[in-house]
Design a protein around this motif. Structure first.
Motif, short mmCIF file in Angstrom:
data_model
loop_
_atom_site.label_atom_id
_atom_site.label_comp_id
_atom_site.label_asym_id
_atom_site.label_seq_id
_atom_site.Cartn_x
_atom_site.Cartn_y
_atom_site.Cartn_z
N LEU A 276 21.29 2.62 -34.04
CA LEU A 276 21.09 1.85 -32.80
C LEU A 276 20.47 2.73 -31.73
N ALA A 277 20.85 4.01 -31.77
CA ALA A 277 20.28 4.98 -30.82
C ALA A 277 20.49 6.38 -31.36
N GLY B 295 10.68 0.61 -32.21
CA GLY B 295 11.67 -0.06 -31.37
C GLY B 295 12.99 0.68 -31.27
N GLY B 296 13.02 1.97 -31.63
CA GLY B 296 14.26 2.73 -31.56
C GLY B 296 14.62 3.12 -30.13
N SER C 258 11.26 -0.15 -27.52
CA SER C 258 11.97 1.12 -27.60
C SER C 258 12.33 1.61 -26.19
N ARG C 259 13.42 2.37 -26.15
CA ARG C 259 13.92 2.83 -24.86
C ARG C 259 14.20 4.33 -24.92
N LEU C 260 14.00 4.99 -23.77
CA LEU C 260 14.18 6.43 -23.68
C LEU C 260 14.92 6.77 -22.39
N VAL C 261 15.89 7.69 -22.50
CA VAL C 261 16.56 8.26 -21.33
C VAL C 261 16.50 9.76 -21.47
N ALA D 113 20.19 2.31 -23.65
CA ALA D 113 19.20 2.64 -24.69
C ALA D 113 19.44 1.80 -25.95
N ALA D 114 20.71 1.57 -26.28
CA ALA D 114 21.04 0.82 -27.49
C ALA D 114 21.05 -0.69 -27.26
#
Length: 516
Positions: free
Chosen positions: A262-263, A288-289, A427-430, A459-460
């Motif tokens: 999931l992340a 899309g991770g 997809s998401r990034l922090v 993110a998840a």
């Protein structure tokens, strides 16, 4: 003294003793010896009053006043009886009406739909110490609304984690004022008692699915099982309390990123990731991770060359660049510990307005996204203006003065964390310029733990599984009355109304006197 006067004294003394005994019982809630003596003496005095003057009692029950008194007594008893029945029915069939303009004490239609479809019992447990009594009362009002709309499917209780540490440990509760949502044997700990949080937890627990988060290892990252001050066992415990499955992952050994990821979290590597692993992570994100990177400053790692995990990729693809510095913050009692002075507008930080967070030995970030790029990084938190990014590490170790060097150091306020979402792939990034803040030594301090857990939630895509109908926020202002209005109120309430009553009384008195 004749018998009649003695009887009067006995009536008054007996009644006074009985009233005093009643007051004693109400205050002490116990039928002790003092109460028994008071009641016995009261009835003895009343009996003595009857024996001393029996004619008075006979007249009281047979005279004209008795007839009028009995009617009044019957009427009073009827009113009291009706009120008692109404209160009994209301107590056993509680109903409430939300009269607030924004329906602050009502659930949204989405929550009501989920509650209507509940098939399993749900229990809400509030872990509150006596120090958090105010918060417990607010949460109780929220729990009441859920219970009232759940057709008996939701129950709740409150537990003091100090008095019952076993229960707190069983559910993984780490801090005061936490909420646990349980469905069957599954449970989830929440830090914010809001409708969105509780409804989201119910939705997740009643629709269980794999929620797996992998921590990348093999490059000197934080130890998820480490219980020392530098370890991340508190992070693991907090995520597992939220029903995550937490595991470690070495992409180089596995050869791929698991499909159930999931992340991914990269927590403080001491060396850069090999290109082969970086490619696997890039490919995972392109599908899309989600990735959370906690990057230590090179100075804290005592590295010979800058350590920038996925640095080139994050800069080119996501517009987030590491700055090779060490943040010094003069607002902190420990200048090497940066303090978040300002939070950005983002789901990760929305609920942290009243919570500070601090970062021992942090590095700053810079955002370089082009205006036309669909990837627009969001600043999450910044330091105060009297901070800077020190680039001359040697001066720190040699005991030099802490001073900002124009043209060499990075001026404050400095960006310490940023978040980006790719609208095309999802997809998401922090990226956060520190990993110490979430270590065991500091995880439970202020908002440090919340920042990392919120980042992983976002993110998840677990921060809001359901979009609740927003309640309009209405701003109300109290305008002080003008001097003329205050004078008018004083004139009417303090002077005119009492004067009118006094004049009316005087007129009545004078009229009666004239009539004789």
């Amino acid at each position: 003294m004749n018998r009649s006067k003695l009887a009067s004294i006995a009536w008054v003394a007996g009644a006074a003793l009985l009233l005093a005994s009643l007051a004693w019982y109400v205050i002490n809630q116990a039928s002790d010896l003092t109460l028994q003596i008071g009641v016995a003496l009261g009835f003895l005095l009343l009996a003595a009053a009857v024996l001393l003057d029996p004619q008075r009692l006979r007249r009281a029950f047979t005279g004209r006043q008795a007839r009028y008194g009995s009617n009044a007594l019957l009427l009073t008893a009827a009113v009291v009886g009706v009120l008692a029945v109404v209160n009994f029915l209301a107590y056993n069939n509680p109903q409430s009406i939300d009269l607030t303009e924004t329906q602050d004490f009502s659930l949204t239609p989405e929550t009501l739909l989920i509650l209507d479809q509940l098939q399993e019992p749900v229990q809400l447990i509030g872990f509150y110490t006596p120090d958090s009594a105010d918060g417990r009362d607010l949460t109780r009002a929220l729990f009441d609304v859920y219970q009232r709309n759940s057709r008996g499917k939701i129950t709740y209780e409150f537990t003091d984690p100090r008095a019952n540490p076993v229960a707190a440990d069983h559910y993984g509760v780490q801090r005061d004022a936490s909420i646990v949502v349980t469905v069957g044997s599954a449970s989830e700990v929440l830090s914010y008692p809001s409708e969105e949080e509780v409804t989201g937890a119910i939705l997740r627990l009643t629709n269980p699915e794999g929620r797996k988060v992998y921590f990348i290892v093999g490059h000197g990252e934080r130890d998820l099982d480490g219980v020392d001050e530098a370890g991340y066992s508190q992070v693991r415990q907090a995520l597992e309390a939220k029903n995550y499955q937490v595991d470690t992952l070495s992409p180089l050994s596995e050869g791929s990123i698991p499909q159930d990821a999931l992340a991914l979290v990269i927590a403080g590597p001491s060396v850069d990731l090999p290109e082969a692993e970086a490619k696997l992570i890039e490919e995972y994100l392109s599908q899309g991770g989600a990735l959370v990177v906690l990057a230590e400053p090179s100075a804290a790692l005592a590295a010979q060359s800058p350590v920038e995990p996925l640095g080139g990729y994050l800069k080119q693809k996501w517009g987030v660049e590491y700055q090779d510095d060490l943040v010094l913050d003069l607002t902190s009692s420990l200048p090497l510990t940066a303090i978040a002075a300002e939070y950005g507008e983002h789901p990760i930080t929305t609920r942290m307005r009243n919570l500070r967070s601090y970062f021992p030995s942090a590095r700053s970030l810079q955002l370089q996204s082009a205006a036309e790029s669909p990837l627009q990084p969001t600043p999450l938190l910044r330091t105060a203006s009297n901070s800077w990014g020190e680039t001359d590490y040697a001066s720190l170790t040699e005991g030099g003065d802490l001073a900002f060097d124009e043209g060499v150091d990075f001026p404050g306020p400095l960006l310490l964390a940023a978040a980006v979402e790719d609208p095309e792939t999802g997809s998401r990034l922090v990226v956060i310029g520190d990993s110490d803040f979430a270590a065991n030594a500091d995880f439970l301090a202020l908002g440090n733990g919340d920042l990392l857990v919120n980042s992983i939630d976002w993110a998840a895509r677990q921060e809001a599984l359901i979009s609740l109908t927003p309640k309009p926020a209405i701003s109300r202002f109290v305008l002080p009355p003008s001097t003329q209005v205050i004078g008018g109120v004083f004139l009417i309430t303090i002077i005119l109304i009492p004067a009118a009553v006094l004049a009316a009384g005087t007129y009545v008195w004078w009229s009666r006197r004239r009539r004789g």
